[in-house]
Design an enzyme around this catalytic site. Sequence first.
Site, mmCIF file in Angstrom:
data_model
loop_
_atom_site.group_PDB
_atom_site.id
_atom_site.type_symbol
_atom_site.label_atom_id
_atom_site.label_comp_id
_atom_site.label_asym_id
_atom_site.label_seq_id
_atom_site.Cartn_x
_atom_site.Cartn_y
_atom_site.Cartn_z
ATOM 1 N N GLU A 151 -21.023 13.655 -12.368
ATOM 2 C CA GLU A 151 -20.536 13.615 -13.747
ATOM 3 C C GLU A 151 -21.697 13.443 -14.730
ATOM 4 O O GLU A 151 -21.775 14.114 -15.760
ATOM 5 C CB GLU A 151 -19.551 12.466 -13.885
ATOM 6 C CG GLU A 151 -19.260 12.006 -15.293
ATOM 7 C CD GLU A 151 -18.867 10.534 -15.329
ATOM 8 O OE1 GLU A 151 -19.683 9.702 -15.748
ATOM 9 O OE2 GLU A 151 -17.725 10.230 -14.935
ATOM 10 N N ASP A 206 -14.090 16.858 -12.245
ATOM 11 C CA ASP A 206 -14.456 16.825 -13.670
ATOM 12 C C ASP A 206 -15.906 17.249 -13.860
ATOM 13 O O ASP A 206 -16.227 18.021 -14.769
ATOM 14 C CB ASP A 206 -14.189 15.451 -14.270
ATOM 15 C CG ASP A 206 -14.988 14.333 -13.630
ATOM 16 O OD1 ASP A 206 -15.345 14.450 -12.447
ATOM 17 O OD2 ASP A 206 -15.238 13.315 -14.326
#
Length: 391
Positions: free
Chosen positions: A65, A130
């Site tokens: 991330e 994500d």
Amino acid sequence: MRRVLPRWLRQIARGLVMTTLAGVSLASLAATCPWPDWDAFRRDTISPDGRVVDASTERQATVSEGQAYALFFALVANDRATFDKLLGWTENNLARGDLSAHLPAWIWGKRDSGPEAGTWGVIDDNAASDADLWISYTLLEAGRLWRERRFTALGTLVARRALREESAVLPGLGRTLLPGPVGFHPTPDSWRLNPSYVPLPVMRRLAAALTEDRGWQAMVESAGRLIVDTAPRGFSPDWVLYQKGAGFRPDTDTQATGSYDSIRVYLWAGMTAAGDPLRAGVLRTLHPMADYVLANGHPPERVDTQAGTFGPNAGNAGFSAAIAPFMLAQGQPDAARAQAQRTRTLAAQSPSGYYGQVLTLFGLGHVDGLYRFEADGKLVPAWNTACPARR
């Protein structure tokens, strides 16, 4: 006699093509906009070889991330040198040297157990969707903005692998993004989901860029439902369960708490372009958070999203940075400015860690006009248009 410029030079002057001289893309020579927050993040948080380090952890961990977000910020800053370092480190250390063939492992750092204790490397090789969406999105946009076909091709491959390995067709919901390839399907009839993993601008752009992969458009629609249907009192949970025949239910581990994950749901909502068909419904659903901020002067650190009750603590500087675009989108510019100022005040008193810094870069970067998204998710960085006036 009027001197005639060579055709290639005329084309460059007209902006019709981009080329490379001495290995440097002409796009990277475009104007840059002052961004002190990025300068500080690059100096304090990114290692010389391109690793985003969370110094608050004993493992000195790097998560996919963080690499994904930093790639996005480097593109917003038109910082090609840092972008290349970040991409190279990510590919070599998280994706086994080939990002076209492997989704990046979600965490890397100093191992603290087992036969490899004390060594450095991948701690858990499961991927995080994500991060994978932000990586593929940023590569596609870097390819477009910097006219670099290699980035476009790589972003397409990462997106297709994410669609294949990190999504599933959920009964009654349709194709939906899972948080990762493994570990989010606890029973044959249930799935664990995260509303903060589906930023609408990113989903829109991937759906528009990969029209042959129809699953992306289906995931845009399920993303809208994931955000709206899991916030019955106007507050988004960190995690949620989806059960066949029953729909969304509180997550058994986090018990419907909204906190450090879900603060990004408001951030993404605030950054979504006005022309996005899902934006109005999302902002309307989440409006109680705007009411809370107006009444209290800050976002809460924790919310029981089923009961609509709040923990005793105020959200930190990063929370205020994340909520500032949301308040602006809710038609509250004074409140947005107040949250931006609260971010600066708190950060001066106690420097933010890695996560607070990235929330600040996202939130205040957007409020200050350093970037925005179009309705189809395309990134519009200020360096490609006009830098905002200094405040």
